[in-house]
Design an enzyme around this catalytic site. Structure first.
Site, PDB file in Angstrom:
ATOM      1  N   CYS A 200      -0.219  10.191   2.435  1.00 51.91           N
ATOM      2  CA  CYS A 200      -0.677   9.061   1.634  1.00 51.91           C
ATOM      3  C   CYS A 200      -2.152   8.835   1.969  1.00 51.91           C
ATOM      4  O   CYS A 200      -2.793   9.697   2.572  1.00 51.91           O
ATOM      5  CB  CYS A 200       0.168   7.818   1.890  1.00 51.91           C
ATOM      6  SG  CYS A 200       0.143   7.250   3.613  1.00 51.91           S
ATOM      7  N   THR A 201      -2.692   7.691   1.621  1.00 53.49           N
ATOM      8  CA  THR A 201      -4.125   7.448   1.790  1.00 53.49           C
ATOM      9  C   THR A 201      -4.547   7.427   3.255  1.00 53.49           C
ATOM     10  O   THR A 201      -5.443   8.145   3.673  1.00 53.49           O
ATOM     11  CB  THR A 201      -4.522   6.124   1.121  1.00 53.49           C
ATOM     12  OG1 THR A 201      -4.105   6.139  -0.241  1.00 53.49           O
ATOM     13  CG2 THR A 201      -6.027   5.916   1.193  1.00 53.49           C
TER      14      THR A 201
END
Length: 350
Positions: A200-201
């Site tokens: 994810c980020t």
């Protein structure tokens, strides 16, 4: 007792931030750990952050802390030291430094207590969020990308995946993280014997997702340490090929960090190559969508002819129309369904 929330208007705060001469550093961090009193911790941290002129968005819950902030560059080390000494659980915590940063990511400090630092929808008392998958560093990520037995899973939202992702990564089609978790289990049943790599980020979503996959019987589970941000930073520092393609969407005024030169998305209005997100300028809409400079000029920053026409109305008439709409017309709506219906974009899940 000092005021523990902001009382100045957003416009005034934004103007003040834009007038600042000192550059700022955008930082994100998270930590899953038990907070006995989230409200008390929130209030104490608010005073620490305010004293250091920190702006940003911070969520606290019994399960931990999640923060995206900006700090004056001259105070970054002081911030780091005070954060590390605030609670033993935060000592040595990894801080993700923005890859591209104009210092204008935030202009107000908002700190909230929530049920969860990531809304996961998990209601299973037997779930152990600490039983996470193994971390992967940058070199290991690249090796996994070349491993035919590895499957990369993107645990971000559709609008994040659209502008950038790892080579051949699977998208989990859903509007929210809580919807993604059960879908990920369902979609990956056929890959149960594979090596599952989640990302994810900044790491907060894929860390919990890795624990959820293990809870559901997947044994070979990894997640990228520090997410896309830390991967790109370490790969560049170590002279490794950066295998993330496109732009990394971020949840602040920047709306994205350029990772590679490729533009893999398209303007939602004309189809031209473009990966710049914006919110519709019509205050009764604020749809998040991708718009090229030409369409931004043509539609005056709006997502449709209808919104463009409404934006041209007198302000009083705009307010009257907004007041008459159903509450379901959510401001800053990011759902794929609303995007598809407003811009006639086919749903890839159908």
């Amino acid at each position: 007792m000092p005021v523990l929330h902001n009382r100045i208007s957003n416009d005034e705060l934004k103007a003040k931030m834009l007038a600042e001469s000192e550059p700022r550093t955008t930082i994100s961090f998270y930590k899953y750990f038990t907070i006995a009193s989230p409200q008390q911790t929130r209030d104490a941290l608010y005073q620490v952050f305010t004293a250091l002129d920190v702006f940003g968005r911070v969520y606290l819950a019994y399960e931990g802390i999640n923060a995206q902030i900006s700090v004056p560059q001259s105070k970054v080390e002081t911030f780091r030291q005070q954060l590390y000494t605030f609670d033993p659980a935060l000592d040595g915590l990894r801080l993700n430094i923005a890859l591209e940063d104009d210092g204008k990511s935030f202009w107000v400090l908002r700190m909230k207590v929530r049920d969860r630092i990531v809304a996961d929808g998990i209601d299973d008392p037997s779930f152990d969020a600490s039983n996470v998958g193994d971390y992967l560093k940058a070199a290991d990520v690249n090796a996994m990308l070349d491993d035919p037995d590895a499957v990369f899973i993107d645990m971000r939202n559709h609008y994040e995946y659209e502008v950038g992702h790892f080579e051949n990564a699977l998208e989990i089609p859903a509007d929210t993280f809580r919807e993604q978790l059960p879908k990920a289990v369902e979609m990956l049943r056929e890959h149960a014997d594979k090596k599952i790599v989640m990302y994810c980020t900044g790491g907060i979503r894929c860390e919990k997702a890795s624990a959820w996959m293990k809870h559901n019987g997947f044994n070979k589970v990894w997640h990228i340490e520090g997410g896309i941000i830390e991967y790109a930073r370490r790969a560049r520092a170590q002279g490794l090929p950066v295998r993330f393609i496109g732009k990394n969407f971020v949840f602040d005024e920047r709306m994205g960090e350029r990772i590679s030169d490729e533009v893999i998305a398209h303007c939602h209005q004309c189809g031209a190559p473009c990966d710049s997100h914006t919110n519709c300028k019509n205050d009764g809409c604020h749809l998040l969508f991708i718009q090229c400079p030409q369409c931004a000029s043509k539609f005056n920053g709006c997502c449709s002819e209808q919104c463009c026409e409404e934006l041209a109305l007198p302000e009083e008439e705009q307010r009257r129309r907004r007041a008459g709409r159903e509450n379901g017309n959510k401001i800053f709506n990011k759902s794929r369904g609303r995007l598809n219906s407003k811009l006639s974009i086919p749903d890839p899940a159908e």
